[in-house]
Design an enzyme around this catalytic site. Sequence first.
Site, PDB file in Angstrom:
ATOM      1  N   GLY A  52      42.846  32.920  39.537  1.00  0.00           N
ATOM      2  CA  GLY A  52      42.877  33.717  40.765  1.00  0.00           C
ATOM      3  C   GLY A  52      44.148  33.566  41.578  1.00  0.00           C
ATOM      4  N   ASN A  79      49.267  49.168  42.605  1.00  0.00           N
ATOM      5  CA  ASN A  79      47.792  49.134  42.722  1.00  0.00           C
ATOM      6  C   ASN A  79      47.311  49.905  43.952  1.00  0.00           C
ATOM      7  OD1 ASN A  79      48.740  46.683  41.205  1.00  0.00           O
ATOM      8  ND2 ASN A  79      46.542  46.532  40.820  1.00  0.00           N
ATOM      9  N   ARG A  81      52.831  40.786  41.480  1.00  0.00           N
ATOM     10  CA  ARG A  81      53.312  42.166  41.574  1.00  0.00           C
ATOM     11  C   ARG A  81      53.409  42.542  43.035  1.00  0.00           C
ATOM     12  NH1 ARG A  81      49.666  45.921  38.581  1.00  0.00           N
ATOM     13  NH2 ARG A  81      50.854  45.438  36.723  1.00  0.00           N
ATOM     14  N   TYR A  94      49.820  51.620  27.273  1.00  0.00           N
ATOM     15  CA  TYR A  94      49.937  52.201  28.611  1.00  0.00           C
ATOM     16  C   TYR A  94      51.356  52.012  29.152  1.00  0.00           C
ATOM     17  CZ  TYR A  94      48.808  53.126  33.521  1.00  0.00           C
ATOM     18  OH  TYR A  94      48.782  53.622  34.795  1.00  0.00           O
ATOM     19  N   ASP A  95      51.851  50.772  29.101  1.00  0.00           N
ATOM     20  CA  ASP A  95      53.152  50.461  29.714  1.00  0.00           C
ATOM     21  C   ASP A  95      54.281  51.236  29.040  1.00  0.00           C
ATOM     22  OD1 ASP A  95      51.458  48.621  30.839  1.00  0.00           O
ATOM     23  OD2 ASP A  95      52.656  46.862  30.360  1.00  0.00           O
ATOM     24  N   GLU A  96      54.318  51.146  27.716  1.00  0.00           N
ATOM     25  CA  GLU A  96      55.406  51.820  26.991  1.00  0.00           C
ATOM     26  C   GLU A  96      55.241  53.335  27.054  1.00  0.00           C
ATOM     27  OE1 GLU A  96      57.856  50.092  26.371  1.00  0.00           O
ATOM     28  OE2 GLU A  96      57.417  48.229  25.307  1.00  0.00           O
ATOM     29  N   THR A 149      48.903  37.527  41.777  1.00  0.00           N
ATOM     30  CA  THR A 149      48.934  38.351  42.990  1.00  0.00           C
ATOM     31  C   THR A 149      49.004  39.847  42.641  1.00  0.00           C
ATOM     32  OG1 THR A 149      51.357  38.458  43.214  1.00  0.00           O
ATOM     33  CG2 THR A 149      50.236  36.546  44.189  1.00  0.00           C
ATOM     34  N   SER A 155      37.197  47.641  42.763  1.00  0.00           N
ATOM     35  CA  SER A 155      35.890  48.256  42.521  1.00  0.00           C
ATOM     36  C   SER A 155      34.913  47.248  41.936  1.00  0.00           C
ATOM     37  CB  SER A 155      36.028  49.494  41.635  1.00  0.00           C
ATOM     38  OG  SER A 155      36.878  49.229  40.538  1.00  0.00           O
ATOM     39  N   VAL A 170      39.994  45.640  39.817  1.00  0.00           N
ATOM     40  CA  VAL A 170      39.527  44.474  40.562  1.00  0.00           C
ATOM     41  C   VAL A 170      38.802  44.836  41.861  1.00  0.00           C
ATOM     42  CG1 VAL A 170      41.750  44.050  41.744  1.00  0.00           C
ATOM     43  CG2 VAL A 170      40.150  42.172  41.338  1.00  0.00           C
TER      44      VAL A 170
HETATM   45  N1  UDP Z   1      40.762  41.022  37.924  1.00  0.00           N
HETATM   46  C1  UDP Z   1      39.827  40.033  38.221  1.00  0.00           C
HETATM   47  N2  UDP Z   1      38.498  40.368  38.152  1.00  0.00           N
HETATM   48  C2  UDP Z   1      38.067  41.611  37.817  1.00  0.00           C
HETATM   49  C3  UDP Z   1      39.041  42.616  37.520  1.00  0.00           C
HETATM   50  C4  UDP Z   1      40.373  42.287  37.589  1.00  0.00           C
HETATM   51  O1  UDP Z   1      40.165  38.888  38.541  1.00  0.00           O
HETATM   52  O2  UDP Z   1      36.834  41.814  37.783  1.00  0.00           O
HETATM   53  C5  UDP Z   1      42.199  40.671  38.048  1.00  0.00           C
HETATM   54  C6  UDP Z   1      43.061  41.056  36.847  1.00  0.00           C
HETATM   55  O3  UDP Z   1      43.081  40.028  35.882  1.00  0.00           O
HETATM   56  C7  UDP Z   1      44.414  41.252  37.504  1.00  0.00           C
HETATM   57  C8  UDP Z   1      44.060  41.775  38.910  1.00  0.00           C
HETATM   58  O4  UDP Z   1      42.709  41.393  39.134  1.00  0.00           O
HETATM   59  O5  UDP Z   1      45.098  40.027  37.639  1.00  0.00           O
HETATM   60  C9  UDP Z   1      44.203  43.278  39.045  1.00  0.00           C
HETATM   61  O6  UDP Z   1      43.501  43.880  37.967  1.00  0.00           O
HETATM   62  P1  UDP Z   1      43.336  45.464  37.868  1.00  0.00           P
HETATM   63  O7  UDP Z   1      42.747  45.752  36.525  1.00  0.00           O
HETATM   64  O8  UDP Z   1      42.629  45.977  39.061  1.00  0.00           O
HETATM   65  O9  UDP Z   1      44.817  46.035  37.964  1.00  0.00           O
HETATM   66  P2  UDP Z   1      46.186  45.653  37.199  1.00  0.00           P
HETATM   67  O10 UDP Z   1      45.988  44.458  36.320  1.00  0.00           O
HETATM   68  O11 UDP Z   1      46.512  46.880  36.440  1.00  0.00           O
HETATM   69  O12 UDP Z   1      47.134  45.343  38.292  1.00  0.00           O
END
Ligand code: UDP
Length: 217
Positions: A108, A75, A176, A46-48, A111, A90, A88
């Site tokens: 947790g 996000n 982030r 995805y990133d690359e 950020t 949803s 996260v």
């Molecule tokens: N995350 C979490 N629980 C979940 C889904 C995601 O703690 O059920 C965390 C995940 O590890 C990340 C952050 O929430 O640190 C955002 O994840 P998401 O997949 O929404 O977006 P992205 O990682 O692409 O920013």
Amino acid sequence: VLGMAKRCRAKILQASTSEIYGDPEVHPQPESYRGAVNPIGPRACYDEGKRAAETLFMDYHRMNGVNIRIVRIFNTYGPRMDPHDGRVISNFIRQALAGEPLTIYGDGTQTRSFCFVDDLVEGLMRMMDSEQTGPVNLGNPSEVTIGETAETIRRLTGSSSEIVHVELPEDDPKRRCPDITRARDWLNWEPTTDLESGLGRTIESFRDPATEMGAGA
Ligand code: UDP
């Protein structure tokens, strides 16, 4: 698609992503930061892929004068998200409403900065109407930990779900947050919806999808 934009003289926008910054060493992230992506990790495709797309957009612009826009989307969340897309916001709302445990990946403390969808759409439209090519960051500069996000969603839903910690996925960015100076200067844009109001509207749509979908029958 870039070839078609060239032939048709169309304006074309790339929905790029904060993922191009990888697990960033610079905080918050300005557009000038070149990122720290692991090219062989599980997120690399995805990133690359998005990074290569930015390259192609810039090359078509430089070599063929294609009228491009590059937007790096951070996000984003809002009503009508797919409850099962695994993101996260949803996940937490779905889990809280079902009385299931909220699954925090890792401790947790990582950020994110969540932008309400209406704010993002406004930014996209302003970028399309501007004369800038970008890249420009679009996102909400208000940064929260994932732990705080779980607590907020539990409170706003009135849920008594427990919070559980599960394994952190590999290469999960630790923090982030967009530097939106450029979007402010170029587009006179910044988000206007705070996290609690946006989450409130999103939770309502998850409780009653018919209302938000406009499906009266
Ligand atoms: N995350 C979490 N629980 C979940 C889904 C995601 O703690 O059920 C965390 C995940 O590890 C990340 C952050 O929430 O640190 C955002 O994840 P998401 O997949 O929404 O977006 P992205 O990682 O692409 O920013």
